[in-house]
Design a protein around this motif. Structure first.
Motif, short mmCIF file in Angstrom:
data_model
loop_
_atom_site.label_atom_id
_atom_site.label_comp_id
_atom_site.label_asym_id
_atom_site.label_seq_id
_atom_site.Cartn_x
_atom_site.Cartn_y
_atom_site.Cartn_z
N ARG A 617 0.83 -1.20 0.00
CA ARG A 617 0.00 0.00 0.00
C ARG A 617 0.87 1.25 0.00
N LEU A 672 -17.79 3.25 -4.89
CA LEU A 672 -17.26 2.36 -3.86
C LEU A 672 -16.12 1.52 -4.43
N ASP A 673 -16.29 1.11 -5.68
CA ASP A 673 -15.31 0.20 -6.29
C ASP A 673 -14.48 0.84 -7.40
N ARG A 675 -12.16 3.40 -7.57
CA ARG A 675 -11.58 4.03 -6.40
C ARG A 675 -10.83 5.32 -6.69
N VAL A 678 -10.01 9.60 -1.85
CA VAL A 678 -10.85 10.40 -0.96
C VAL A 678 -9.95 11.44 -0.29
N PRO A 735 -2.20 -1.91 -4.41
CA PRO A 735 -1.44 -2.75 -3.47
C PRO A 735 -1.10 -4.14 -4.01
N ILE B 183 -7.75 -1.75 3.28
CA ILE B 183 -8.38 -1.16 2.10
C ILE B 183 -7.29 -0.36 1.37
N MET B 188 -14.06 4.96 3.25
CA MET B 188 -15.09 4.81 2.23
C MET B 188 -14.76 3.67 1.27
N ASP B 189 -14.42 2.54 1.82
CA ASP B 189 -14.08 1.40 0.99
C ASP B 189 -14.53 0.14 1.72
N ILE B 190 -14.55 -0.96 0.99
CA ILE B 190 -14.97 -2.22 1.58
C ILE B 190 -13.72 -3.05 1.88
N VAL B 192 -10.84 -5.45 2.08
CA VAL B 192 -10.27 -6.47 1.19
C VAL B 192 -9.86 -7.68 2.04
#
Ligand SMILES: Cc1cc2nc3c(=O)[nH]c(=O)nc-3n(C[C@H](O)[C@H](O)[C@H](O)COP(=O)(O)OP(=O)(O)OC[C@H]3O[C@@H](n4cnc5c(N)ncnc54)[C@H](O)[C@@H]3O)c2cc1C
Lengths: 748, 288
Positions: A617, A672-673, A675, A678, A735, B183, B188-190, B192
């Motif tokens: 990450r 949400l997906d 990305r 934010v 990542p 994440i 604001m993410d789901i 992993v």
């Protein structure tokens, strides 16, 4: 900051409140979806669930039978016989024989409520014959790839090319072989960037009304309402002047709102529903499935470098897909690829390739970020290999005024060297780094644009001024135009109101694209103000009974030019305006033209990242944008553009990308997906405004909107390499891919 | 769609038992309403639970445990000092859900019953050994949280059954728990991958442990074989590595748009090592 060196202006270079600020923070501003009209219907669009399918049959009978449904349209409701770009636009608006991508519109309905329209859309039965599809550009260019459209190639494509290649580019200069032979190191690598969406926060929305008499109106969220007018009229076979288009406030566009999507559908539905206005508001999922992302790219770059860092030759071969229509920005990508470098020999080859994906739209510096990703990564890799400082190599090879650009013309005044020097001087450039941290730098370039522009300024009775402009304000251009107008007229900033007016009020204006609004509309506003000044001086001259040539305009008032002209007290703009009814009537100034004098803008970014070695990450620790603005009219908005470009580039570099299933359907059609970064993903993005004035603009403006997205992709790749030892040549550097690359380095 | 504002759990259960179409209970609605708006699930019967007495309460039980009402929003958990002191891992899981706005509505029970394998509030409950109080046509029963998820979007609750409260055991001395998710962004993410660990120490030695993993299998899972490795250890490096390996071995993830199977398998082990350290530090009195 460089800004303080320029104190000759009263207003230019200051940071007043934006005129649209209060409306926006109080929710009073009207965006596309906020516009309603009496008798309004709601539209909904039926979209193909297949990436590539023949449309066998569309049965609309159940939808038509539903109470509240007032109109259903399919391609059969559109005129036939269109060709070229007009056909492409029509075909993208509504599929004809085939659906060409997941999300392609195949029918639309209008009903008395949104829910009813959506229910009716579900009742439309479409029978498809699913065809083989192709998503990836390297697959799409294969000779045996599924053919998206026979005969779509233009005259540039030589005989025998694979069927999905629709445009071919080949240009260069100098002796490439000699250049590579002269180099101490020649390297060639392949880089891939994913298609990304502009990600504007406001989805497309419009309210269209069209009568049987062919007269219509449209209220729409767009970057360019004359484009909307022209394209809708073309697609529907209307007379352009009969369609009046008014732009709303706009919640972002980044190039993606310079074309049409569902706008003609609202007009077609309205016409069929007896002229009742029809509103269509896209969902985010529709935006991601069916509106313009940028192209995805697969790029081979080869560079020759001497031991001292001198570049000897560069070759770029780019393959890009921009969806099921021509228009991937390969040409611009190639032109930008080596723009920052003095190169004796350079060769560009490009392929525009069709694939079963949505039709690409412009996205901030179209093509340039991809090109930079490839070239700026390779330069960095070669500097490492030769043990050279990548900043010094960039300075050594930097183009300057008078140099021939890699793409042809000679550069006029440019600020690349100044930008690189300012970068070196910034504390971020030498801030200490910790473990697992790395620093990357990269440069970027954009041409900028002038274009068709028409502006009118008009005096009100109290001496305040309205400016009628035709370029929707996306990034604060109303504030900048007001500053330049007020500066020219010698009046307070607050006394100028800039309105973005509808298509009936001015001659044709190109959209707010190409970083042109502050440059071109600003330039035209200054000329229009000068025309008004001339008329005000004339009125004063008549009043004083002297020659108009003997009157000059100083600090917002007419005054005799020197003692010989006569002795009269200055006549203020308020006095002249107050009397204008009796001195000859309204006073306005107008300017229009296809404006030239554009100045290119270079930028340099420095990014520090920390990579978690166990998860791959990447955290952005520090980010610096240095860019030549020519002149920053309203520095806060210039900084905003720099930061916005960097933020979008960071998303593109790290996590954004379209995920298609085996079936060719888009799997991540929500935020949400899909990305985007934010707010908490980003540090405060530091900026330095370099000002090398553009002689082609009255205040020295270059465009600033686009260059900022060009360096982030390679800057971050270079930083990740510095932090981990792993080189990523395929975006996104998310990542899983970073972790895999780290492991490959450790294992190898 | 029929909307019902139930006044008691029994009433809610009986409406649900009689309903013959798609039925949803409405707690915070942050899953239900989003799915409705997206056209994914349009309930025929929507049974609002927020009008039932006590559903907004966080209650300390006589035995020192906690009962959390089914309409308590995440933000309330975070603001409850005593609960945070006892079960920081449970609360931090729930607080990762969504944004400030979502936190004002989203509930632990909704998070559990939505049945997502990636639910952030659930691993902490499972690791804590929490139980759900269930009301149904056949009366009331209590079952461990880990028995409720049945696969993506599914629970083991029978038709007409609903959760009336979630109960956390008494914390007792020397306990600590923690949750982390992976994440690619910061919020604001789901998830992993996710991991929650709850343990107890005597001196430096771990005497009890429960390990739960999320987003790496069709349901949130308890991993007893990983917990056994912790018990008796002082969380030395070898134990931490063995824990990571055991957790990775227990993972059985899919590859999807949010992450690859290999990546999830590896990262859940990394998380386990990090979460164990936090839980251990908390158990030993470090409350950060
Ligand atoms: C923007 C956004 C971000 C989000 N981010 C996250 C995140 O990071 N992590 C995460 O885990 N989730 C996330 N979610 C999902 C959601 O917020 C959580 O799952 C939340 O905890 C659901 O709680 P709720 O009270 O809103 O449930 P509701 O939507 O009211 O209900 C959810 C489900 O539980 C059932 N249900 C509710 N109460 C009961 C009961 N008492 N008995 C039986 N069944 C019941 C309902 O029938 C429904 O199926 C996000 C949602 C949004 C909109």
């Amino acid at each position: 900051m460089a800004k303080d060196e320029f104190r000759e202006f009263r207003l230019v270079g200051t940071r007043p409140d934006r005129p649209d600020g209060l409306d926006k923070v109080t929710g009073r501003a009207r965006y596309g979806a906020d516009i309603s009209a009496p008798g309004m219907l709601w539209g909904a669009v039926v979209r193909s669930p297949h990436a590539h399918a023949r449309i066998v049959k569309i049965d609309t009978s159940k939808a038509e039978a539903l109470s509240g449904v007032k109109a259903v349209v399919t391609r059969a409701d559109f005129p036939t016989g269109l060709t070229g770009d007009e056909w492409d636009l029509q075909e993208n608006t509504m599929a004809g024989d085939k659906a060409l991508y997941d999300g392609h519109a195949v029918a639309a309905v209008a009903a008395t409520s949104k829910l009813r329209a959506e229910e009716a859309a579900r009742l439309i039965e479409v029978e498809y014959e699913v065809l083989p599809h192709v998503i990836d550009v390297d697959d799409a260019i294969k000779p045996d790839a599924p053919v998206i459209r026979e005969g779509a190639a233009d005259a540039t494509v030589p005989e025998g090319m694979p069927p999905n290649v629709v445009r071919y580019f080949e240009h260069g200069r100098g002796d490439l072989d000699a250049g590579f032979a002269e180099a101490d190191l020649v390297r060639e690598n392949t880089y891939r960037t994913e298609a990304t969406h502009q990600g504007y926060i406001e989805p497309h929305a419009c309210l269209g009304q069209l009568g049987e008499d062919g007269k219509g109106e449209m209220w729409v969220c767009t970057q360019g309402h004359w484009f909307i007018r022209k394209m809708c009229a073309d697609v529907l076979g209307l007379e352009k002047s009969q369609l009046r288009v008014t732009p709303s406030e706009i919640g972002g566009g980044f190039g993606g709102k310079t074309t049409i999507f569902m706008e003609p559908l609202s007009l077609a539905l309205s016409r069929k529903a007896g002229g009742r206005p029809v509103k269509i508001v896209m969902s985010r999922s529709e935006v991601l499935r069916a509106t313009g992302p940028t192209a995805s790219a697969s790029m081979d770059v080869k560079i020759g470098m001497k031991k001292d860092g001198t570049l000897t030759a560069g070759r770029a071969e780019f393959r890009m897909q921009g969806g099921a229509f021509w228009g991937a920005p390969v040409d611009m990508a190639l032109d930008c690829a080596f723009a920052a470098y003095k190169l004796p020999a350079v060769m560009h080859i490009g392929y525009d390739v069709l694939a079963n994906r949505p039709k690409a739209a412009a996205y901030r510096a179209p093509g340039s970020p991809m090109a930079a990703c490839a070239v700026e990564s390779l330069i960095d890799e070669m500097c490492r290999e030769l043990g050279l400082d990548p900043m010094e190599v960039r300075l050594k090879n930097a183009v300057r005024e008078g140099d021939r650009s890699s793409y042809g013309p000679k550069f006029k005044s440019i600020g690349l060297v100044e930008t690189l020097e300012a970068t070196k001087a910034h504390p971020n450039f030498s801030a200490p780094l910790g473990p697992n941290q790395g620093r990357g730098i990269a440069s970027g370039f954009w041409f900028n644009h002038g274009g068709e522009t028409s502006v009118t300024i008009a005096l009100s009775e109290d001496g305040t001024v309205t400016v009628s402009a035709g370029t929707p304000d996306i990034g604060g251009s109303r504030a900048s135009i007001a500053l330049m107008t007020a500066e020219t007229l010698g009046i307070p900033y607050e006394n100028v109101r800039v309105n973005i007016v509808e298509t009936g009020a001015l001659g044709v204006n190109e959209p707010t694209h190409g970083s042109r609004a502050t440059f071109a509309t600003g330039k035209a506003a200054v000329e229009a103000a000068n025309a008004a000044i001339k008329e005000m001086c004339r009125r004063a001259a008549v009043e004083w009974g002297i020659d108009p040539e003997a009157v000059e305009w100083v600090d917002g008032a007419a005054q005799p030019a020197g003692p010989n002209a006569g002795k009269f007290p200055p006549m203020s703009i308020a006095e002249i305006a107050g009397n204008m009814g009796s001195t000859g009537g309204p006073i306005s100034g107008h300017h229009e033209g296809n404006l030239g004098g554009v100045g290119a803008s270079f930028g340099c970014h420095v990014v520090d990242v920390e990579v978690d070695p166990e998860t791959g990450r990447t955290t952005i620790l520090r980010y610096l944008v240095v860019q030549d603005a020519g002149r920053a009219i309203h520095p806060a908005y210039v900084e905003g553009q720099y930061q916005g470009g960097a933020a979008q580039g960071i998303g593109w570099a790290l996590n954004e990308g379209y995920v298609y299933g085996e079936d060719g359907r888009l799997q991540n059609s929500v935020f949400l997906d899909y990305r985007v970064p934010v707010a908490s993903d980003l540090p405060m993005i530091d900026t330095v405004i370099v000002e090398v004035p553009n002689p082609g603009h009255p205040f020295g403006v270059r465009g600033v909107g686009e260059t900022g997205i060009t360096p982030p992709l390679p800057a971050i790749a270079n930083a990740i390499h510095a932090a981990t030892g792993a080189r990523l040549r395929h975006l996104p550097m998310n990542p899983p891919s970073v972790l895999a690359a780290i492991k490959a380095v450790k294992g190898g | 769609m029929r909307y019902h504002a139930a006044k008691t759990f029994e009433e809610a259960a009986s409406i649900a038992a009689k309903a013959d179409g798609v039925t949803r209970f409405l707690a915070g609605g942050t899953d239900v309403l989003v799915q409705l708006r997206a056209g994914l699930v349009t309930p025929d019967d929507l049974i609002d639970l927020k009008h039932i007495d006590g559903v907004q309460d966080i209650t300390r039980l006589d035995d020192g445990g906690w009962e959390i009402g089914v309409a308590v929003a995440g933000a309330r958990l975070g603001a409850h000092e005593a609960l945070c002191a006892d079960w920081p891992g449970v609360v931090e899981g729930m607080e990762l859900v969504g944004s400030t706005q979502v936190q004002g509505r989203a509930t632990l029970t909704g998070n559990l019953c939505n049945g997502s394998p990636a639910a952030d509030g659930v691993p902490g409950l499972v690791a804590a050994g929490a139980v759900a109080k269930i009301v149904g046509p056949d009366g009331m029963r209590e079952i461990p949280i880990e028995e409720i998820p049945a696969g993506p979007g599914k629970t083991t609750l029978a038709k007409g059954e609903l959760i009336a409260a979630v109960r956390l055991p008494a914390r007792g001395a020397g306990g600590g728990d923690a949750y982390q998710r992976f994440i690619p962004r910061t919020e604001m993410d789901i998830a992993v991958a996710g991991c929650a660990i709850n343990l107890r120490v005597e001196g430096d030695t771990i005497t009890e442990a429960r390990v739960a993993i999320g987003a790496v299998a069709p349901t949130i899972r308890l991993v007893p074989e990983a917990a056994e490795l912790l018990v008796g250890s002082t969380l030395d490096a070898a134990t931490a590595d063995a824990l990571a390996a055991a957790v990775s071995a227990a993972a059985n993830p899919i590859t999807d748009k949010r992450g690859t199977s290999e990546f999830r398998t590896e990262v859940v082990g990394v998380l386990a090592r990090r979460v164990a350290q936090t839980a251990y530090d908390r158990a030993k009195g470090d409350r950060s």
